[in-house]
Design an enzyme around this catalytic site. Sequence first.
Site, PDB file in Angstrom:
ATOM      1  N   ASP A 180       0.984  -1.109   0.058  1.00 22.85           N
ATOM      2  CA  ASP A 180      -0.060   0.083  -0.048  1.00 22.85           C
ATOM      3  C   ASP A 180       0.924   1.438  -0.051  1.00 22.85           C
ATOM      4  O   ASP A 180       0.466   2.147   1.033  1.00 22.85           O
ATOM      5  CB  ASP A 180      -1.015   0.102   1.274  1.00 22.85           C
ATOM      6  CG  ASP A 180      -2.072   1.103   1.270  1.00 22.85           C
ATOM      7  OD1 ASP A 180      -2.363   1.465   0.230  1.00 22.85           O
ATOM      8  OD2 ASP A 180      -1.962   1.468   2.502  1.00 22.85           O
ATOM      9  N   GLU A 195       3.549  -7.701   7.747  1.00 22.63           N
ATOM     10  CA  GLU A 195       2.203  -8.505   7.369  1.00 22.63           C
ATOM     11  C   GLU A 195       2.432  -9.563   6.655  1.00 22.63           C
ATOM     12  O   GLU A 195       1.977  -9.481   5.373  1.00 22.63           O
ATOM     13  CB  GLU A 195       1.195  -7.460   7.034  1.00 22.63           C
ATOM     14  CG  GLU A 195       0.947  -6.256   8.109  1.00 22.63           C
ATOM     15  CD  GLU A 195      -0.473  -5.615   7.565  1.00 22.63           C
ATOM     16  OE1 GLU A 195      -0.822  -5.649   6.754  1.00 22.63           O
ATOM     17  OE2 GLU A 195      -1.017  -5.058   8.498  1.00 22.63           O
ATOM     18  N   TYR A 200      -6.931  -3.209  12.974  1.00 20.78           N
ATOM     19  CA  TYR A 200      -7.713  -2.249  12.214  1.00 20.78           C
ATOM     20  C   TYR A 200      -9.224  -2.293  12.767  1.00 20.78           C
ATOM     21  O   TYR A 200      -9.906  -2.244  12.201  1.00 20.78           O
ATOM     22  CB  TYR A 200      -7.545  -2.003  10.810  1.00 20.78           C
ATOM     23  CG  TYR A 200      -6.142  -1.425  10.431  1.00 20.78           C
ATOM     24  CD1 TYR A 200      -6.073  -0.088  10.351  1.00 20.78           C
ATOM     25  CD2 TYR A 200      -5.082  -2.249  10.039  1.00 20.78           C
ATOM     26  CE1 TYR A 200      -4.601   0.514   9.946  1.00 20.78           C
ATOM     27  CE2 TYR A 200      -4.019  -1.606   9.919  1.00 20.78           C
ATOM     28  CZ  TYR A 200      -3.685  -0.288   9.809  1.00 20.78           C
ATOM     29  OH  TYR A 200      -2.629   0.243   9.376  1.00 20.78           O
ATOM     30  N   GLU A 227       0.720  -0.702  14.224  1.00 21.04           N
ATOM     31  CA  GLU A 227      -0.023  -0.005  13.073  1.00 21.04           C
ATOM     32  C   GLU A 227      -1.517  -0.144  13.709  1.00 21.04           C
ATOM     33  O   GLU A 227      -1.831  -1.131  14.399  1.00 21.04           O
ATOM     34  CB  GLU A 227      -0.238  -0.699  11.608  1.00 21.04           C
ATOM     35  CG  GLU A 227       1.114  -0.640  10.833  1.00 21.04           C
ATOM     36  CD  GLU A 227       0.692  -1.049   9.608  1.00 21.04           C
ATOM     37  OE1 GLU A 227      -0.393  -1.134   9.076  1.00 21.04           O
ATOM     38  OE2 GLU A 227       1.750  -1.170   8.689  1.00 21.04           O
TER      39      GLU A 227
HETATM   40  C1  BDP Z   1      -1.160  -2.493   6.281  1.00 23.07           C
HETATM   41  C2  BDP Z   1      -0.196  -2.056   5.966  1.00 23.07           C
HETATM   42  C3  BDP Z   1       0.167  -0.657   5.463  1.00 23.07           C
HETATM   43  C4  BDP Z   1      -1.049  -0.003   5.093  1.00 23.07           C
HETATM   44  C5  BDP Z   1      -2.110  -0.155   6.098  1.00 23.07           C
HETATM   45  C6  BDP Z   1      -3.473   0.518   5.463  1.00 23.07           C
HETATM   46  O1  BDP Z   1       0.979  -2.697   6.673  1.00 23.07           O
HETATM   47  O2  BDP Z   1       1.470  -0.734   4.575  1.00 23.07           O
HETATM   48  O3  BDP Z   1      -0.843   1.225   4.345  1.00 23.07           O
HETATM   49  O4  BDP Z   1      -2.333  -1.343   6.500  1.00 23.07           O
HETATM   50  O5  BDP Z   1      -4.213  -0.068   4.958  1.00 23.07           O
HETATM   51  O6  BDP Z   1      -1.984  -3.682   6.017  1.00 23.07           O
HETATM   52  O7  BDP Z   1      -3.621   1.700   5.744  1.00 23.07           O
END
Ligand code: BDP
Length: 603
Positions: A163, A416, A472, A509
């Site tokens: 991404d 990931e 997330y 993240e």
């Molecule tokens: C994760 C990735 C990261 C993406 C992020 C996203 O590690 O590179 O930018 O999610 O979706 O999967 O914002």
Amino acid sequence: MLYPITTPSRTILDLSGLWKFMIDKEVVPIDVTKPLPTENVLSVPASFNDQTASQEIRDHSGYVWYETTFNIAKALRNQRLVLRFGSATHEAWVYLNGVEITHHKGGFTPFEVQINDYLQDADNRLTVKLSNLLDYTTLPVGHYSESKDDAGHIVRKVDENFDFFNYAGLQRPVKIYSTPDAHIEDITLVPDVDLATQAATVKTTVKATGEFDEVRVAILDQAGKEVVRGTGANQELQIEQVHLWQPLNAYLYVAKVEIVNDGKVIDTYSEPFGVRKIEVKHGQFLFNGEPFYFKGFGKHEDTYVHGRGYNEPVNVLDLNIMKDMGANSFRTSHYPYSEEMMRLCDREGIVVIDETTAVGLMVTFGFDVNMFADDDYEDSTWKELKTQAAHRQVIRELIDRDKNHACVAMWSIANEAATFSKGAHEYFEPLFEEARKLDPQKRPCTYTSIMMATPKTDNCIDLVDVIALNRYYGWYIGNGDLKTAEKATRDELKTYQDKYPDKPIMYTEYGADTVAGLHSKYGEPFSEEFQEDYYRMASKVFDEIPNFVGEQLWNFADFQTKFGIQRVQGNKKGIFTRAREPKMVVRYLKRRWTKIPDLGYKK
Ligand code: BDP
């Protein structure tokens, strides 16, 4: 690998500036014995993509050419001269005066070649052919395909399996440096401190070649005063009453290395280093014996016009912003950052999780945690991908480059990957072994795990020292529903805590796309209010989990990506815009982080 510096025996010729540039349409072959057939120029270092008004250039997948000329002053011609690329993304063939002198694959690590034999007295013509192609053998991983246009010419396509925009080019400084014939090749420094007595031992290993009869090492303190000195390629030097390198309170010593022949100093090199002890025990990440709490970010090297190119003012600004917010760390997601940034972090006391280019190691990308009900799920990732060799290479080159940096507290072997799929353990085990063997300072190792890799389905958690989660809830899963997200966050963290009581856990993240200036009295997704609510929810849970040792959010700033229905001019999860303007949540996070001490937050 030593960073090029000037010393009494070394000098640098910086090749930054305007270089000829053209994309290779693969119709007429390029004759490297002749000047590059173009008058167009671009600035180096920087990505090539955003420097012109041409969409063809911006989106080009394939080969591009760069060329510059330089002269070497006569006074330097009797020195050993080395051409060094901070990086060349992703694969480079280098020609000097029409002769191929080196080749390197892997777009984020430095490489160099001695050039004396290829130099001429007049202008020297340096030509570089670059490829920005990525496939199932490279890191990062790309889906690669070829087709033909109407004229029958080949059209190459890379669909990024990650991404961020596939910026490429000569993105970091290109330099020529000189050394005497007999010269210092490499320096390895392993400091160890006895925290009780505050006495440190610094193991120094110097590799040198040519005619010399003695190696001398002196350790200087931050004021430049000699603390201790010794003779020999392998030594253990003692520092009494050592000044420790602490997060946000850096103290740098310098190892001044000299090689000597007949009593005359031939070559000198000065390597900065910090003395600090990093340990992982009892579910804590200890910095100099005290539990450290990571506050900070996943980042990108990504700015307007420069693309992924070296942008020092922005690096300085970013670290100043971090310090102002009470942040103390970041991860070099998803590739090694410039050496200049690492040196800056050493000075500023910013703690770095240093990541390889291993991103996109997954053929079934998704965020659905329920995708795999059973725990012996298998997709074709580890059969289809052939990245093992590239992965070993980047681990080797990254550790070789960054081994002496005080700021590097942990290696991230991958981001990931499909660690939930059978075959992952066989793939990763030798890579973790390699990293642990190669790192002279024996730092902890981790990978950042994707949502589908749950406490139940992740096959590789036994390999990591710290559990690093990219999560997330409330964004990709249950978008907008922060109540359910809070429960899911808590349940999962508790499960990790119970299952692995000795391993620290952190988030590497978590975030929500947020359009700067978009407000909602209902706190709807994409609004600045939602971003703040999301971070408040996550913070509350973090504080309940004893082994939770750090929060690195996603992302420091908005950044450019490939097109996609989820991306409007890129990824908007920044808490700053791409121009580094703060979104609303920055005030909340600044208040939170300035209250959380760097050391001793979780007892
Ligand atoms: C994760 C990735 C990261 C993406 C992020 C996203 O590690 O590179 O930018 O999610 O979706 O999967 O914002």
